[in-house]
Design a protein around this motif. Structure first.
Motif, mmCIF file in Angstrom:
data_model
loop_
_atom_site.group_PDB
_atom_site.id
_atom_site.type_symbol
_atom_site.label_atom_id
_atom_site.label_comp_id
_atom_site.label_asym_id
_atom_site.label_seq_id
_atom_site.Cartn_x
_atom_site.Cartn_y
_atom_site.Cartn_z
ATOM 1 N N SER A 70 0.859 -0.777 0.015
ATOM 2 C CA SER A 70 0.067 0.037 -0.113
ATOM 3 C C SER A 70 0.807 2.007 0.033
ATOM 4 O O SER A 70 0.457 2.651 -0.219
ATOM 5 C CB SER A 70 -1.107 0.523 0.879
ATOM 6 O OG SER A 70 -0.264 -0.027 2.206
ATOM 7 N N LYS A 71 2.463 1.271 0.631
ATOM 8 C CA LYS A 71 3.007 2.299 0.955
ATOM 9 C C LYS A 71 3.617 1.903 0.169
ATOM 10 O O LYS A 71 4.007 3.350 -0.912
ATOM 11 C CB LYS A 71 3.460 2.509 2.041
ATOM 12 C CG LYS A 71 2.329 2.559 2.626
ATOM 13 C CD LYS A 71 2.774 3.005 4.594
ATOM 14 C CE LYS A 71 1.704 3.448 5.397
ATOM 15 N NZ LYS A 71 1.826 4.002 7.409
ATOM 16 N N ASN A 72 4.782 0.889 -0.567
ATOM 17 C CA ASN A 72 5.529 0.913 -1.141
ATOM 18 C C ASN A 72 5.506 0.225 -1.905
ATOM 19 O O ASN A 72 4.622 -0.785 -2.536
ATOM 20 C CB ASN A 72 6.952 0.521 -0.244
ATOM 21 C CG ASN A 72 7.493 1.578 0.863
ATOM 22 O OD1 ASN A 72 7.641 3.104 0.864
ATOM 23 N ND2 ASN A 72 7.035 1.087 1.922
ATOM 24 N N LYS B 253 3.185 8.104 -5.829
ATOM 25 C CA LYS B 253 3.536 6.495 -5.720
ATOM 26 C C LYS B 253 3.532 6.580 -7.128
ATOM 27 O O LYS B 253 4.338 5.592 -7.689
ATOM 28 C CB LYS B 253 2.109 5.736 -4.904
ATOM 29 C CG LYS B 253 2.434 6.101 -3.763
ATOM 30 C CD LYS B 253 1.254 5.610 -3.133
ATOM 31 C CE LYS B 253 0.159 5.066 -2.789
ATOM 32 N NZ LYS B 253 -1.282 4.615 -2.196
ATOM 33 N N SER B 254 2.400 6.815 -7.772
ATOM 34 C CA SER B 254 2.855 6.658 -9.686
ATOM 35 C C SER B 254 4.922 7.642 -9.927
ATOM 36 O O SER B 254 5.366 6.935 -10.397
ATOM 37 C CB SER B 254 2.686 7.236 -10.376
ATOM 38 O OG SER B 254 1.523 6.229 -10.026
ATOM 39 N N VAL C 200 16.175 7.180 -4.051
ATOM 40 C CA VAL C 200 14.520 7.323 -4.174
ATOM 41 C C VAL C 200 13.725 7.806 -3.115
ATOM 42 O O VAL C 200 12.618 8.320 -3.411
ATOM 43 C CB VAL C 200 14.032 5.869 -4.706
ATOM 44 C CG1 VAL C 200 12.083 5.832 -4.979
ATOM 45 C CG2 VAL C 200 14.583 5.073 -6.091
ATOM 46 N N LYS C 201 13.641 7.552 -2.015
ATOM 47 C CA LYS C 201 12.980 8.154 -0.927
ATOM 48 C C LYS C 201 12.974 9.878 -1.007
ATOM 49 O O LYS C 201 11.741 9.910 -0.067
ATOM 50 C CB LYS C 201 13.997 7.564 0.126
ATOM 51 C CG LYS C 201 12.711 7.696 1.306
ATOM 52 C CD LYS C 201 13.168 6.186 2.639
ATOM 53 C CE LYS C 201 12.313 6.632 4.118
ATOM 54 N NZ LYS C 201 12.272 5.118 4.258
ATOM 55 N N GLU D 31 10.300 5.755 -11.128
ATOM 56 C CA GLU D 31 12.243 6.169 -10.403
ATOM 57 C C GLU D 31 12.481 5.427 -10.107
ATOM 58 O O GLU D 31 13.000 4.603 -10.644
ATOM 59 C CB GLU D 31 12.035 7.528 -8.857
ATOM 60 C CG GLU D 31 11.878 8.878 -9.369
ATOM 61 C CD GLU D 31 13.152 9.644 -10.557
ATOM 62 O OE1 GLU D 31 14.237 9.053 -9.738
ATOM 63 O OE2 GLU D 31 12.553 10.081 -11.874
ATOM 64 N N VAL D 32 12.245 3.939 -9.522
ATOM 65 C CA VAL D 32 12.300 3.170 -9.197
ATOM 66 C C VAL D 32 12.740 1.921 -10.390
ATOM 67 O O VAL D 32 13.850 1.093 -10.428
ATOM 68 C CB VAL D 32 10.596 2.051 -7.655
ATOM 69 C CG1 VAL D 32 11.552 0.394 -8.004
ATOM 70 C CG2 VAL D 32 11.201 2.919 -6.990
#
Length: 131
Positions: free
Chosen positions: A48-50, A81-82, A74-75, A87-88
């Motif tokens: 849900s978060k990561n 979140k998209s 990335v943090k 970036e990931v």
């Protein structure tokens, strides 16, 4: 308490049903998707978060490279979140290139190819991964 109110209230088993359904879809997907040394598996896990992603050689059972939204580079990304998933995707493509991986097969982890998973995959494609 009325019976209609009890029906609308989510029970504790609703999250278990979602988890079981996602695992069922993932197992069904994994029957078809297998990573080799020439074309390893790009496995995506979305919470849900990561969001985290690994490139795995299933023949040897080794993770070649990985990236996550919890990485320090990335943090610090601003946005939703998209944007973080993009970036990931860029980060995993960069790390895969340095490890000598050009082609991968996508394992979306039992979730729909939409939203954050699609953003990550598109960014990885733009970064040079072929799948």
């Amino acid at each position: 308490m009325s019976s209609t109110l009890a029906k609308r209230r989510p029970s504790g088993s609703e999250s278990a049903k979602r988890r079981i359904g996602r695992n069922r879809r993932h197992y069904r997907l994994r029957k078809k998707v297998f990573g080799t040394a020439e074309r390893p598996r790009l496995a995506v896990f979305r919470s849900s978060k990561n969001i985290s992603v690994q490139i795995i050689d299933d023949v040897k059972g080794h993770t070649l490279v990985s990236a996550s939204s919890l990485d320090a580079s990335v943090k610090s990304v601003e946005g939703n979140k998209s944007d973080v998933a993009k970036e990931v995707g860029k980060l995993i493509a960069e790390r895969a290139k340095s490890a000598g991986v050009e082609k991968v097969v996508l394992d979306r982890g039992g979730v729909k190819y939409a939203g954050r998973v699609a953003a990550l995959a598109e960014a990885a494609r733009e970064g040079g991964l072929d799948f």
